[in-house]
Design a protein around this motif. Sequence first.
Motif, PDB file in Angstrom:
ATOM      1  N   LEU B  86      66.326  28.040  16.474  1.00 38.64           N
ATOM      2  CA  LEU B  86      65.930  29.443  16.397  1.00 38.64           C
ATOM      3  C   LEU B  86      66.648  30.286  17.440  1.00 38.64           C
ATOM      4  CD1 LEU B  86      62.087  28.902  15.975  1.00 38.64           C
ATOM      5  CD2 LEU B  86      63.672  29.715  14.222  1.00 38.64           C
ATOM      6  N   GLY B  87      66.910  29.705  18.600  1.00 43.84           N
ATOM      7  CA  GLY B  87      67.554  30.472  19.656  1.00 43.84           C
ATOM      8  C   GLY B  87      67.638  29.661  20.925  1.00 43.84           C
ATOM      9  N   MET B  88      68.089  30.308  21.998  1.00 44.52           N
ATOM     10  CA  MET B  88      68.342  29.589  23.248  1.00 44.52           C
ATOM     11  C   MET B  88      68.190  30.532  24.434  1.00 44.52           C
ATOM     12  SD  MET B  88      71.874  27.654  24.287  1.00 44.52           S
ATOM     13  CE  MET B  88      72.393  28.872  25.484  1.00 44.52           C
ATOM     14  N   ILE B  89      67.855  29.957  25.560  1.00 39.81           N
ATOM     15  CA  ILE B  89      67.853  30.711  26.814  1.00 39.81           C
ATOM     16  C   ILE B  89      68.782  29.995  27.780  1.00 39.81           C
ATOM     17  CG2 ILE B  89      66.454  31.281  28.843  1.00 39.81           C
ATOM     18  CD1 ILE B  89      64.111  31.803  26.927  1.00 39.81           C
ATOM     19  N   SER B  90      69.686  30.726  28.420  1.00 40.30           N
ATOM     20  CA  SER B  90      70.522  30.156  29.481  1.00 40.30           C
ATOM     21  C   SER B  90      69.706  30.134  30.755  1.00 40.30           C
ATOM     22  CB  SER B  90      71.781  31.004  29.683  1.00 40.30           C
ATOM     23  OG  SER B  90      72.733  30.679  28.715  1.00 40.30           O
ATOM     24  N   ALA B  91      69.542  28.965  31.338  1.00 43.52           N
ATOM     25  CA  ALA B  91      68.543  28.822  32.400  1.00 43.52           C
ATOM     26  C   ALA B  91      69.112  28.301  33.715  1.00 43.52           C
ATOM     27  CB  ALA B  91      67.407  27.938  31.916  1.00 43.52           C
ATOM     28  N   GLY B  92      70.411  28.419  33.916  1.00 39.88           N
ATOM     29  CA  GLY B  92      70.991  28.227  35.236  1.00 39.88           C
ATOM     30  C   GLY B  92      71.071  26.787  35.730  1.00 39.88           C
ATOM     31  N   ALA B 108      58.023  32.442  30.716  1.00 40.72           N
ATOM     32  CA  ALA B 108      58.543  32.733  32.044  1.00 40.72           C
ATOM     33  C   ALA B 108      59.437  31.551  32.415  1.00 40.72           C
ATOM     34  CB  ALA B 108      57.401  32.887  33.040  1.00 40.72           C
ATOM     35  N   VAL B 109      60.658  31.825  32.819  1.00 49.46           N
ATOM     36  CA  VAL B 109      61.621  30.742  33.050  1.00 49.46           C
ATOM     37  C   VAL B 109      62.066  30.735  34.512  1.00 49.46           C
ATOM     38  CG1 VAL B 109      63.784  29.706  32.297  1.00 49.46           C
ATOM     39  CG2 VAL B 109      62.392  30.990  30.665  1.00 49.46           C
ATOM     40  N   THR B 127      62.313  34.635  35.246  1.00 56.35           N
ATOM     41  CA  THR B 127      62.684  35.686  34.293  1.00 56.35           C
ATOM     42  C   THR B 127      61.763  35.587  33.076  1.00 56.35           C
ATOM     43  OG1 THR B 127      64.958  35.437  35.029  1.00 56.35           O
ATOM     44  CG2 THR B 127      64.606  36.710  33.015  1.00 56.35           C
ATOM     45  N   PHE B 128      61.305  36.739  32.613  1.00 57.63           N
ATOM     46  CA  PHE B 128      60.392  36.783  31.468  1.00 57.63           C
ATOM     47  C   PHE B 128      61.168  37.091  30.188  1.00 57.63           C
ATOM     48  CE2 PHE B 128      57.882  37.409  35.197  1.00 57.63           C
ATOM     49  CZ  PHE B 128      56.686  36.756  34.935  1.00 57.63           C
ATOM     50  N   TYR B 129      60.881  36.319  29.153  1.00 56.53           N
ATOM     51  CA  TYR B 129      61.510  36.502  27.848  1.00 56.53           C
ATOM     52  C   TYR B 129      60.408  36.643  26.795  1.00 56.53           C
ATOM     53  CZ  TYR B 129      65.794  34.577  29.934  1.00 56.53           C
ATOM     54  OH  TYR B 129      66.894  34.350  30.725  1.00 56.53           O
ATOM     55  N   ALA B 130      60.470  37.713  26.001  1.00 57.90           N
ATOM     56  CA  ALA B 130      59.574  37.811  24.846  1.00 57.90           C
ATOM     57  C   ALA B 130      60.086  36.844  23.776  1.00 57.90           C
ATOM     58  CB  ALA B 130      59.568  39.232  24.311  1.00 57.90           C
ATOM     59  N   ILE B 131      59.152  36.140  23.123  1.00 56.58           N
ATOM     60  CA  ILE B 131      59.569  35.229  22.051  1.00 56.58           C
ATOM     61  C   ILE B 131      60.308  36.010  20.964  1.00 56.58           C
ATOM     62  CG2 ILE B 131      58.674  33.808  20.150  1.00 56.58           C
ATOM     63  CD1 ILE B 131      58.641  32.333  22.791  1.00 56.58           C
ATOM     64  N   ARG B 132      59.869  37.241  20.730  1.00 51.86           N
ATOM     65  CA  ARG B 132      60.454  38.025  19.644  1.00 51.86           C
ATOM     66  C   ARG B 132      61.965  38.173  19.789  1.00 51.86           C
ATOM     67  NH1 ARG B 132      58.832  41.727  15.930  1.00 51.86           N
ATOM     68  NH2 ARG B 132      56.703  41.897  16.672  1.00 51.86           N
ATOM     69  N   ASP B 133      62.440  38.447  21.018  1.00 54.56           N
ATOM     70  CA  ASP B 133      63.892  38.712  21.130  1.00 54.56           C
ATOM     71  C   ASP B 133      64.633  37.726  22.042  1.00 54.56           C
ATOM     72  OD1 ASP B 133      63.232  39.495  23.702  1.00 54.56           O
ATOM     73  OD2 ASP B 133      63.505  41.639  23.340  1.00 54.56           O
ATOM     74  N   ALA B 135      65.361  37.817  24.919  1.00 54.30           N
ATOM     75  CA  ALA B 135      66.292  38.521  25.821  1.00 54.30           C
ATOM     76  C   ALA B 135      65.679  38.589  27.215  1.00 54.30           C
ATOM     77  CB  ALA B 135      66.565  39.922  25.301  1.00 54.30           C
ATOM     78  N   PRO B 136      66.520  38.497  28.260  1.00 57.87           N
ATOM     79  CA  PRO B 136      65.966  38.527  29.607  1.00 57.87           C
ATOM     80  C   PRO B 136      65.314  39.868  29.909  1.00 57.87           C
ATOM     81  CG  PRO B 136      68.368  38.562  29.659  1.00 57.87           C
ATOM     82  CD  PRO B 136      67.968  38.308  28.250  1.00 57.87           C
TER      83      PRO B 136
END
Lengths: 178, 402
Positions: B86-92, B108-109, B127-133, B135-136
Amino acid sequence: MNRPDMNRIDRITEIMARSAARNSSRRSFFGRLGAWLTVGTVAPLLPVSRAYAAKGPQALQPQEQGDPTSCDYWRYCGIDGFLCACCGGSASSCPPGTEPSPITWVGTCRNPVDGRAYIISYNDCCGKAACGRCQCGRDEGATPTYQPSTSNDLDWCLGTQAGIAYHCSTSVVLGPAD
Amino acid sequence: MSAQPKSGRDLHRAALAALHGAAMALAHPAAADTPTRPPVLQPETLSVVELKDRMQPHWVWINDISFNHMSDGRAYLVDADAGTMLGMISAGNGHGVVQILPDGKTVAVPATFYSRGMRGKREDVITFYAIRDLAPGAEVSIPPKRIQTIPFLNAEPLTDDGRFSLIYNFTPEQTISVVDIPARKFVGEFATPGCGAMHMTGPRQFMMQCADGSLQVGQMSEDGQITLGATSATLFRPEDPASERPVRIAPARYLFFTYAGEAVEAGVKADRPALIARWSLQGTDGAGWRPGGTQPMAYHTASGRLYVLMHKGGPNTQKEPGSEIWVYDVAKHIRLARLPLDHPASSVAISADAAPLLYTALFGSGMLDVRDPASGRVIRKIAGIGSDLTVIQPSPLAEATP
């Protein structure tokens, strides 16, 4: 904890304290000062142009056997990481441009040549991305992260100026464990 | 005598003519009819996908620690029903967990970054990300001390109500950073000498594991201040420590397991750590088997079933992946089944709903296996999910939303 365990921990503490003393403080300062004095005295007698002498990786000690680029080398009994011997360093040298971690965890491994158990310090070499070669996980005596002095799951680069970038792991002999 | 064979050039020419004829026939299938062509493709406008506003029961987050390139940690979100990413978060650097808020709408990441990639100034943030988008969004700076280790869930837990985030620091001094989630504000840093990992046991209470084999209670005030509470006797021997990866089997009770395979149920009663039960994962016929991996256990609250990655091995094999999943009835302390795996797995998790899916992954494989928890049978495989998968975090929500 029984008495022999306490003896072993005392011994480890003593050896680590001696090692720290060797590598830091006043003694180290005078050592360095001495080296500068030596250079200052000898340098004028040397030819002006000299080839730069590379400082190669530290080799095995004479009373050892085995291949430090192989995971089954005796010192690696507790290791989990990339072997510095495959990354431009050796079992007891960091590759060029990396920074050795000043603190780390220790394990105890038996040297098959002399049959003695030795305390091995698994210092990380830091400041560059993971070497990626010769990954080796043997985990003898390794404990969970909340027992950090014997945990190999922690990134021990945390004590360096370079930060937490983990490159590879060494296995330095600190002294006999028995 | 047969006809003279044609020259090579003639053959080539004939073949070209045949191909041309075939191509014309394809382009004009009914030369006699009026040529009809499909409508021309319309110009497009590039769009960005938006997801549902909250996690669905079979959505799952997967940590890729990216062991060979650790500044590039990733959190993948996949739909286990559809078998899609579905998607991805870059988490350092040294990515750990995503903290899924109880409503399933936000993660919250906690993450660590360096100004020059692998070097420079270190900065730790949530960093907070809404599931909807995905986006950071908002960020909270925290002390640059996050523990850097092979990830485990309770290194960075939330309180059950999602009010506070707790971050395990290791420098090697052990402390906890607390962040007020609704206020998006750092609260403070609290020393926990000799103890680490935070296992929540109440709205404002957790239990830590200590180096001497004991457990210690931590209490939180309503404004997020931590005070250290009672400590238990030594529950774990130095030669057989408990993993820092237990499962929560009741609001104030955890099932710990030792490297050798002892199950130890412990919790908090009257603000004190309490030993509740000890039993053997091996039982009477499992000698020579041990639990192992990076996420060796999963617990399904609704059914009371425990799923454990087991492998054949002796001492020092606590990181070995499992070749079987052993299923237990935790209330009865009995094994219900042994589920052989088609290939080893180092992480296991289970969805929270009434018709759960079992998830497994092998470190280094880049593949999430979706399994039937009754049989272990693979329902589908989702490949190409990063490289070094560690923590699997299913949705906390058991009900689907439109």
